[in-house]
Design a protein around this motif. Structure first.
Motif, PDB file in Angstrom:
ATOM      1  N   GLY A 134      -2.652  -5.381  20.102  1.00 20.84           N
ATOM      2  CA  GLY A 134      -3.824  -6.224  20.263  1.00 20.84           C
ATOM      3  C   GLY A 134      -4.377  -6.879  19.015  1.00 20.84           C
ATOM      4  O   GLY A 134      -5.081  -7.884  19.115  1.00 20.84           O
ATOM      5  N   LEU A 135      -4.085  -6.321  17.842  1.00 19.37           N
ATOM      6  CA  LEU A 135      -4.613  -6.926  16.620  1.00 19.37           C
ATOM      7  C   LEU A 135      -3.780  -8.151  16.251  1.00 19.37           C
ATOM      8  O   LEU A 135      -2.558  -8.152  16.437  1.00 19.37           O
ATOM      9  CB  LEU A 135      -4.596  -5.916  15.475  1.00 19.37           C
ATOM     10  CG  LEU A 135      -5.557  -4.724  15.625  1.00 19.37           C
ATOM     11  CD1 LEU A 135      -5.319  -3.723  14.510  1.00 19.37           C
ATOM     12  CD2 LEU A 135      -7.006  -5.187  15.630  1.00 19.37           C
ATOM     13  N   ASP A 136      -4.458  -9.151  15.712  1.00 17.26           N
ATOM     14  CA  ASP A 136      -3.721 -10.357  15.330  1.00 17.26           C
ATOM     15  C   ASP A 136      -2.859 -10.078  14.103  1.00 17.26           C
ATOM     16  O   ASP A 136      -3.064  -9.109  13.382  1.00 17.26           O
ATOM     17  CB  ASP A 136      -4.688 -11.515  15.071  1.00 17.26           C
ATOM     18  CG  ASP A 136      -5.647 -11.216  13.931  1.00 17.26           C
ATOM     19  OD1 ASP A 136      -5.262 -11.436  12.773  1.00 17.26           O
ATOM     20  OD2 ASP A 136      -6.782 -10.765  14.217  1.00 17.26           O
ATOM     21  N   GLU A 137      -1.886 -10.926  13.903  1.00 18.35           N
ATOM     22  CA  GLU A 137      -0.918 -10.713  12.817  1.00 18.35           C
ATOM     23  C   GLU A 137      -1.562 -10.710  11.441  1.00 18.35           C
ATOM     24  O   GLU A 137      -1.140  -9.960  10.563  1.00 18.35           O
ATOM     25  CB  GLU A 137       0.194 -11.757  12.896  1.00 18.35           C
ATOM     26  CG  GLU A 137       1.128 -11.489  14.056  1.00 18.35           C
ATOM     27  CD  GLU A 137       2.457 -12.203  13.903  1.00 18.35           C
ATOM     28  OE1 GLU A 137       2.890 -12.446  12.758  1.00 18.35           O
ATOM     29  OE2 GLU A 137       3.052 -12.508  14.944  1.00 18.35           O
ATOM     30  N   ALA A 138      -2.592 -11.522  11.242  1.00 21.29           N
ATOM     31  CA  ALA A 138      -3.265 -11.553   9.936  1.00 21.29           C
ATOM     32  C   ALA A 138      -3.928 -10.206   9.640  1.00 21.29           C
ATOM     33  O   ALA A 138      -3.833  -9.696   8.513  1.00 21.29           O
ATOM     34  CB  ALA A 138      -4.296 -12.683   9.892  1.00 21.29           C
ATOM     35  N   THR A 139      -4.568  -9.623  10.634  1.00 22.30           N
ATOM     36  CA  THR A 139      -5.212  -8.318  10.453  1.00 22.30           C
ATOM     37  C   THR A 139      -4.171  -7.252  10.150  1.00 22.30           C
ATOM     38  O   THR A 139      -4.358  -6.437   9.233  1.00 22.30           O
ATOM     39  CB  THR A 139      -6.014  -7.940  11.710  1.00 22.30           C
ATOM     40  OG1 THR A 139      -7.002  -8.944  11.937  1.00 22.30           O
ATOM     41  CG2 THR A 139      -6.684  -6.585  11.563  1.00 22.30           C
ATOM     42  N   LEU A 140      -3.076  -7.247  10.898  1.00 15.75           N
ATOM     43  CA  LEU A 140      -2.021  -6.267  10.651  1.00 15.75           C
ATOM     44  C   LEU A 140      -1.400  -6.459   9.275  1.00 15.75           C
ATOM     45  O   LEU A 140      -1.068  -5.484   8.593  1.00 15.75           O
ATOM     46  CB  LEU A 140      -0.943  -6.361  11.742  1.00 15.75           C
ATOM     47  CG  LEU A 140      -1.406  -5.897  13.131  1.00 15.75           C
ATOM     48  CD1 LEU A 140      -0.326  -6.205  14.159  1.00 15.75           C
ATOM     49  CD2 LEU A 140      -1.767  -4.428  13.127  1.00 15.75           C
ATOM     50  N   GLU A 141      -1.255  -7.706   8.838  1.00 21.19           N
ATOM     51  CA  GLU A 141      -0.697  -7.982   7.512  1.00 21.19           C
ATOM     52  C   GLU A 141      -1.623  -7.459   6.414  1.00 21.19           C
ATOM     53  O   GLU A 141      -1.155  -6.854   5.440  1.00 21.19           O
ATOM     54  CB  GLU A 141      -0.470  -9.489   7.332  1.00 21.19           C
ATOM     55  CG  GLU A 141       0.051  -9.880   5.974  1.00 21.19           C
ATOM     56  CD  GLU A 141       1.465  -9.389   5.689  1.00 21.19           C
ATOM     57  OE1 GLU A 141       1.786  -9.219   4.503  1.00 21.19           O
ATOM     58  OE2 GLU A 141       2.235  -9.184   6.632  1.00 21.19           O
ATOM     59  N   VAL A 142      -2.924  -7.651   6.557  1.00 23.43           N
ATOM     60  CA  VAL A 142      -3.874  -7.135   5.563  1.00 23.43           C
ATOM     61  C   VAL A 142      -3.819  -5.613   5.530  1.00 23.43           C
ATOM     62  O   VAL A 142      -3.807  -5.000   4.460  1.00 23.43           O
ATOM     63  CB  VAL A 142      -5.310  -7.640   5.857  1.00 23.43           C
ATOM     64  CG1 VAL A 142      -6.346  -6.907   5.009  1.00 23.43           C
ATOM     65  CG2 VAL A 142      -5.398  -9.142   5.618  1.00 23.43           C
ATOM     66  N   PHE A 143      -3.776  -4.995   6.710  1.00 27.11           N
ATOM     67  CA  PHE A 143      -3.669  -3.534   6.768  1.00 27.11           C
ATOM     68  C   PHE A 143      -2.394  -3.065   6.070  1.00 27.11           C
ATOM     69  O   PHE A 143      -2.423  -2.161   5.231  1.00 27.11           O
ATOM     70  CB  PHE A 143      -3.684  -3.050   8.223  1.00 27.11           C
ATOM     71  CG  PHE A 143      -3.499  -1.567   8.339  1.00 27.11           C
ATOM     72  CD1 PHE A 143      -4.563  -0.710   8.166  1.00 27.11           C
ATOM     73  CD2 PHE A 143      -2.248  -1.030   8.595  1.00 27.11           C
ATOM     74  CE1 PHE A 143      -4.395   0.674   8.250  1.00 27.11           C
ATOM     75  CE2 PHE A 143      -2.065   0.344   8.688  1.00 27.11           C
ATOM     76  CZ  PHE A 143      -3.140   1.193   8.513  1.00 27.11           C
ATOM     77  N   TRP A 144      -1.263  -3.692   6.412  1.00 24.73           N
ATOM     78  CA  TRP A 144       0.029  -3.319   5.840  1.00 24.73           C
ATOM     79  C   TRP A 144       0.030  -3.491   4.324  1.00 24.73           C
ATOM     80  O   TRP A 144       0.554  -2.661   3.583  1.00 24.73           O
ATOM     81  CB  TRP A 144       1.121  -4.171   6.484  1.00 24.73           C
ATOM     82  CG  TRP A 144       2.498  -3.841   6.016  1.00 24.73           C
ATOM     83  CD1 TRP A 144       3.297  -2.824   6.428  1.00 24.73           C
ATOM     84  CD2 TRP A 144       3.247  -4.542   5.024  1.00 24.73           C
ATOM     85  NE1 TRP A 144       4.500  -2.843   5.763  1.00 24.73           N
ATOM     86  CE2 TRP A 144       4.492  -3.893   4.891  1.00 24.73           C
ATOM     87  CE3 TRP A 144       2.977  -5.662   4.232  1.00 24.73           C
ATOM     88  CZ2 TRP A 144       5.456  -4.328   3.996  1.00 24.73           C
ATOM     89  CZ3 TRP A 144       3.946  -6.091   3.346  1.00 24.73           C
ATOM     90  CH2 TRP A 144       5.172  -5.422   3.237  1.00 24.73           C
ATOM     91  N   ARG A 145      -0.593  -4.564   3.849  1.00 28.10           N
ATOM     92  CA  ARG A 145      -0.629  -4.862   2.414  1.00 28.10           C
ATOM     93  C   ARG A 145      -1.542  -3.902   1.658  1.00 28.10           C
ATOM     94  O   ARG A 145      -1.206  -3.421   0.572  1.00 28.10           O
ATOM     95  CB  ARG A 145      -1.112  -6.302   2.210  1.00 28.10           C
ATOM     96  CG  ARG A 145      -1.169  -6.727   0.751  1.00 28.10           C
ATOM     97  CD  ARG A 145      -1.959  -8.001   0.572  1.00 28.10           C
ATOM     98  NE  ARG A 145      -3.376  -7.718   0.832  1.00 28.10           N
ATOM     99  CZ  ARG A 145      -4.245  -8.629   1.246  1.00 28.10           C
ATOM    100  NH1 ARG A 145      -3.863  -9.874   1.468  1.00 28.10           N
ATOM    101  NH2 ARG A 145      -5.497  -8.312   1.444  1.00 28.10           N
ATOM    102  N   ASP A 146      -2.732  -3.613   2.221  1.00 33.80           N
ATOM    103  CA  ASP A 146      -3.754  -2.875   1.485  1.00 33.80           C
ATOM    104  C   ASP A 146      -3.701  -1.365   1.672  1.00 33.80           C
ATOM    105  O   ASP A 146      -4.156  -0.621   0.805  1.00 33.80           O
ATOM    106  CB  ASP A 146      -5.150  -3.361   1.881  1.00 33.80           C
ATOM    107  CG  ASP A 146      -5.405  -4.799   1.447  1.00 33.80           C
ATOM    108  OD1 ASP A 146      -4.587  -5.365   0.703  1.00 33.80           O
ATOM    109  OD2 ASP A 146      -6.436  -5.360   1.868  1.00 33.80           O
TER     110      ASP A 146
END
Length: 82
Positions: A32-44
């Motif tokens: 359900g989370l958008d790709e930008a949110t998942l990318e920030v999570f993955w990065r940070d």
């Protein structure tokens, strides 16, 4: 605007993260989370996790050390004794 002390901010952030974990399963988050949110999570997340684990380990080590008895004889008075 005055910034809240770091401790207050950390407790608020942990509380917010805990609320998310109660509201959304991992599978629902991935779906359900958008790709930008998942990318920030993955990065940070790795650096956040590393910082939090280091803090936790130091607190754990500190709390694992038993308290030492007071060795100052002036603080070891038991009363009048009479």
């Amino acid at each position: 605007m005055v910034e809240a002390p770091v401790g207050d901010r950390l407790v608020r952030a942990l509380s917010d993260l805990e609320a998310v974990t109660r509201e959304v399963t991992v599978d629902d988050a991935l779906a359900g989370l958008d790709e930008a949110t998942l990318e920030v999570f993955w990065r940070d997340w790795p650096s956040l996790r590393g910082w939090a684990e280091t803090l936790w380990q130091r607190l754990n080590d500190d709390l694992a050390t038993p308290a030492s008895p007071v060795t100052d004889p002036d603080l070891d008075e038991v009363g009048d004794g009479g």
